[in-house]
Scaffold this motif. Structure first.
Motif, mmCIF file in Angstrom:
data_model
loop_
_atom_site.group_PDB
_atom_site.id
_atom_site.type_symbol
_atom_site.label_atom_id
_atom_site.label_comp_id
_atom_site.label_asym_id
_atom_site.label_seq_id
_atom_site.Cartn_x
_atom_site.Cartn_y
_atom_site.Cartn_z
ATOM 1 N N GLY A 14 78.275 38.293 -21.134
ATOM 2 C CA GLY A 14 77.520 37.768 -19.993
ATOM 3 C C GLY A 14 76.933 38.873 -19.137
ATOM 4 N N ALA A 15 76.359 39.878 -19.811
ATOM 5 C CA ALA A 15 75.831 41.038 -19.065
ATOM 6 C C ALA A 15 74.345 40.908 -18.769
ATOM 7 N N SER A 16 73.769 39.727 -19.028
ATOM 8 C CA SER A 16 72.323 39.598 -18.796
ATOM 9 C C SER A 16 71.990 39.318 -17.339
ATOM 10 N N SER A 17 73.004 38.961 -16.532
ATOM 11 C CA SER A 17 72.703 38.717 -15.111
ATOM 12 C C SER A 17 73.970 38.822 -14.264
ATOM 13 N N GLY A 18 73.776 38.761 -12.952
ATOM 14 C CA GLY A 18 74.873 38.640 -11.986
ATOM 15 C C GLY A 18 75.974 39.677 -12.112
ATOM 16 N N ILE A 19 77.196 39.192 -12.112
ATOM 17 C CA ILE A 19 78.372 40.057 -12.077
ATOM 18 C C ILE A 19 78.465 40.930 -13.336
ATOM 19 N N GLY A 20 78.223 40.321 -14.499
ATOM 20 C CA GLY A 20 78.330 41.060 -15.765
ATOM 21 C C GLY A 20 77.341 42.213 -15.817
ATOM 22 N N ILE A 62 73.011 39.598 -29.271
ATOM 23 C CA ILE A 62 72.553 38.324 -28.724
ATOM 24 C C ILE A 62 73.270 37.161 -29.417
ATOM 25 N N GLY A 63 73.788 36.244 -28.636
ATOM 26 C CA GLY A 63 74.375 35.051 -29.248
ATOM 27 C C GLY A 63 75.202 34.237 -28.282
ATOM 28 N N ASP A 64 75.461 33.008 -28.706
ATOM 29 C CA ASP A 64 76.285 32.089 -27.913
ATOM 30 C C ASP A 64 77.744 32.290 -28.326
ATOM 31 N N SER A 114 82.203 28.398 -22.212
ATOM 32 C CA SER A 114 82.355 29.674 -21.523
ATOM 33 C C SER A 114 82.688 29.380 -20.070
ATOM 34 N N PRO A 115 83.756 29.931 -19.525
ATOM 35 C CA PRO A 115 84.421 31.129 -20.014
ATOM 36 C C PRO A 115 85.613 30.932 -20.961
ATOM 37 N N PHE A 116 86.143 29.701 -21.171
ATOM 38 C CA PHE A 116 87.420 29.636 -21.889
ATOM 39 C C PHE A 116 87.299 29.996 -23.371
ATOM 40 N N VAL A 141 87.385 37.606 -16.245
ATOM 41 C CA VAL A 141 86.779 37.259 -14.945
ATOM 42 C C VAL A 141 87.060 35.778 -14.690
ATOM 43 N N ASN A 142 87.719 35.510 -13.578
ATOM 44 C CA ASN A 142 88.089 34.130 -13.287
ATOM 45 C C ASN A 142 87.597 33.740 -11.897
ATOM 46 N N ALA A 143 88.109 32.663 -11.347
ATOM 47 C CA ALA A 143 87.627 32.161 -10.052
ATOM 48 C C ALA A 143 88.799 31.571 -9.262
ATOM 49 N N THR A 159 88.783 24.415 -16.520
ATOM 50 C CA THR A 159 88.493 25.528 -17.432
ATOM 51 C C THR A 159 88.938 26.861 -16.817
ATOM 52 N N ARG A 160 88.855 26.969 -15.479
ATOM 53 C CA ARG A 160 89.339 28.207 -14.834
ATOM 54 C C ARG A 160 90.861 28.289 -14.938
ATOM 55 N N ALA A 161 91.525 27.143 -14.786
ATOM 56 C CA ALA A 161 92.991 27.135 -14.943
ATOM 57 C C ALA A 161 93.358 27.517 -16.381
ATOM 58 N N GLY A 187 85.556 35.707 -5.003
ATOM 59 C CA GLY A 187 85.187 34.460 -4.340
ATOM 60 C C GLY A 187 83.700 34.233 -4.582
ATOM 61 N N LEU A 188 83.123 33.364 -3.784
ATOM 62 C CA LEU A 188 81.700 33.055 -3.908
ATOM 63 C C LEU A 188 80.858 34.340 -3.965
ATOM 64 N N THR A 189 80.019 34.430 -4.980
ATOM 65 C CA THR A 189 79.227 35.654 -5.189
ATOM 66 C C THR A 189 77.748 35.292 -5.296
ATOM 67 N N GLN A 190 76.915 36.133 -4.660
ATOM 68 C CA GLN A 190 75.475 35.838 -4.616
ATOM 69 C C GLN A 190 74.763 36.247 -5.899
HETATM 70 N N1 LIG Z 1 78.981 33.519 -8.731
HETATM 71 C C1 LIG Z 1 80.137 33.172 -8.229
HETATM 72 O O1 LIG Z 1 80.251 32.691 -7.073
HETATM 73 C C2 LIG Z 1 81.389 33.362 -9.045
HETATM 74 C C3 LIG Z 1 82.634 33.286 -8.388
HETATM 75 C C4 LIG Z 1 83.800 33.458 -9.128
HETATM 76 C C5 LIG Z 1 83.731 33.685 -10.490
HETATM 77 N N2 LIG Z 1 82.508 33.745 -11.115
HETATM 78 C C6 LIG Z 1 82.511 33.977 -12.565
HETATM 79 O O2 LIG Z 1 81.848 35.176 -12.845
HETATM 80 C C7 LIG Z 1 81.271 35.119 -14.154
HETATM 81 C C8 LIG Z 1 79.835 35.596 -14.068
HETATM 82 O O3 LIG Z 1 79.112 34.723 -13.214
HETATM 83 P P1 LIG Z 1 77.793 35.130 -12.420
HETATM 84 O O4 LIG Z 1 77.969 34.715 -11.025
HETATM 85 O O5 LIG Z 1 77.419 36.511 -12.732
HETATM 86 O O6 LIG Z 1 76.760 34.083 -13.082
HETATM 87 P P2 LIG Z 1 75.429 34.267 -13.954
HETATM 88 O O7 LIG Z 1 74.489 35.177 -13.254
HETATM 89 O O8 LIG Z 1 74.970 32.880 -14.275
HETATM 90 O O9 LIG Z 1 75.950 35.004 -15.262
HETATM 91 C C9 LIG Z 1 76.606 34.349 -16.305
HETATM 92 C C10 LIG Z 1 76.467 35.199 -17.548
HETATM 93 O O10 LIG Z 1 77.184 34.580 -18.631
HETATM 94 C C11 LIG Z 1 76.329 34.532 -19.773
HETATM 95 N N3 LIG Z 1 76.775 33.408 -20.612
HETATM 96 C C12 LIG Z 1 77.110 32.173 -20.198
HETATM 97 N N4 LIG Z 1 77.481 31.415 -21.237
HETATM 98 C C13 LIG Z 1 77.375 32.205 -22.347
HETATM 99 C C14 LIG Z 1 77.613 31.987 -23.720
HETATM 100 N N5 LIG Z 1 78.038 30.804 -24.185
HETATM 101 N N6 LIG Z 1 77.404 33.010 -24.578
HETATM 102 C C15 LIG Z 1 76.959 34.214 -24.134
HETATM 103 N N7 LIG Z 1 76.733 34.475 -22.838
HETATM 104 C C16 LIG Z 1 76.927 33.481 -21.946
HETATM 105 C C17 LIG Z 1 74.921 34.395 -19.187
HETATM 106 O O11 LIG Z 1 73.945 34.935 -20.036
HETATM 107 P P3 LIG Z 1 72.875 34.132 -20.936
HETATM 108 O O12 LIG Z 1 72.445 32.922 -20.184
HETATM 109 O O13 LIG Z 1 71.827 35.163 -21.174
HETATM 110 O O14 LIG Z 1 73.649 33.811 -22.173
HETATM 111 C C18 LIG Z 1 75.024 35.336 -17.988
HETATM 112 O O15 LIG Z 1 74.803 36.672 -18.394
HETATM 113 C C19 LIG Z 1 81.410 33.679 -14.615
HETATM 114 O O16 LIG Z 1 82.468 33.595 -15.545
HETATM 115 C C20 LIG Z 1 81.735 32.910 -13.354
HETATM 116 O O17 LIG Z 1 82.542 31.787 -13.597
HETATM 117 C C21 LIG Z 1 81.340 33.595 -10.423
#
Ligand SMILES: NC(=O)c1ccc[n+]([C@@H]2O[C@H](COP(=O)([O-])OP(=O)(O)OC[C@H]3O[C@@H](n4cnc5c(N)ncnc54)[C@H](OP(=O)(O)O)[C@@H]3O)[C@@H](O)[C@H]2O)c1
Length: 265
Positions: A14-20, A62-64, A114-116, A141-143, A159-161, A187-190
């Protein structure tokens, strides 16, 4: 440099956006060799370009990964062309923010992918190599909902549990091995997480979370991940107050069920 990941091969899902994406960039700044996975090739390539400014070694796949056959295919390609990772960051995640009576079809199956399942499959694929090498780190990475479930987010909370239980089971199964299992709980992340998962977070995130926790930036989460990794922390919470909430929730589950149900008005 305080933290050095030189010669460490790190797989980040999940490195294409956000936290990853921010974890990948932060780790590249500390000399890690990277393997990045996601489904969106153009976005993942963007992350790769950022990382390549800091490290010469950054590969994308690349893949699911909520699908076992895909994990086997990608895993074999990674092993054949790059090697066995030293660290796996199970970050890929989607969410289903519905009450059970709002679900129409099999939303829960999607939420489980995903994530489980993605975390389970990635670890299952590489674990025997970790065991024979007797080293490795798995960072899940959990919540917060893994520790105190949120109302009207049943598939999300379950799923988080499950991921939380997965970390605990790994510690039990791998007892005696020098394999570290860590949980990162922001916690909540932008990020674009809520847009990506069709959720208006203002409506569903419990009032108590919004009251006590300022939203984090993905960069803050990545920084905490790096620090926690080096400190070998079992539970990494970027917000110290969240650690307190998580501990209290174990002792006072009914109180937390009440608190998360409170409305702002
Ligand atoms: N944002 C929050 O408030 C928050 C808080 C607590 C925990 N988290 C956890 O932090 C993690 C990252 O979240 P984020 O906020 O960074 O969200 P995000 O920007 O939506 O990132 C999610 C990443 O997971 C990838 N992904 C999802 N399903 C996938 C699959 N089946 N196969 C491959 N890649 C997959 C997406 O990439 P593609 O779409 O390119 O596949 C994307 O890179 C998540 O597990 C989320 O539950 C987030």
């Amino acid at each position: 440099m305080k933290y050095d990941l030189k010669n460490q091969l790190v797989l980040i899902t999940g490195a294409s956006s956000g936290i990853g994406r921010e974890i990948a960039i932060a780790f590249s700044q500390h000399n890690a060799r990277l393997i990045l996975i996601a489904r969106n090739e153009s976005k993942l390539s963007e992350t790769q370009s950022f990382c390549l400014k800091n490290t010469p070694d950054c590969h994308i796949f690349i893949g699911d990964i909520g699908n076992w056959d895909t994990v086997k295919k990608l895993g074999n390609a990674i092993k054949d062309t790059i090697g066995i990772p030293d660290i796996i960051v199970n970050n890929a995640g989607e969410g289903c923010f519905l009450a059970i009576f709002e679900c129409i079809e099999n939303e829960v199956e999607h939420a489980l992918k995903s994530p489980f399942l993605s975390s389970y499959y990635c670890v299952q694929f590489f674990i025997k190599d970790f065991m024979s090498r007797n080293s490795g780190t798995i960072l899940n990475v959990n919540a917060p909902a893994a520790y105190f479930p949120f109302p009207k987010m049943i598939a999300y909370s379950c799923t988080r549990a499950a991921v939380r239980c997965f970390s605990r089971c790994l510690r039990l199964d791998l007892k005696g091995y020098r394999i570290k299992i860590q949980d990162l709980v922001p916690g909540l992340t932008q990020s674009n997480y809520f847009e990506n998962n069709n959720m208006d977070w203002n409506k569903r995130i419990p009032f108590i979370n919004r009251l006590f926790f300022k939203p984090l930036t993905p960069q803050e989460v990545a920084k905490a991940a790096l620090k926690g990794l080096f400190r070998k922390q079992k539970l990494i919470c970027p917000q110290p107050l969240m650690t307190f909430f998580i501990v209290c929730a174990q002792y006072f589950p009914n109180t937390f069920d009440f608190l998360v149900s409170l409305k702002s008005k």
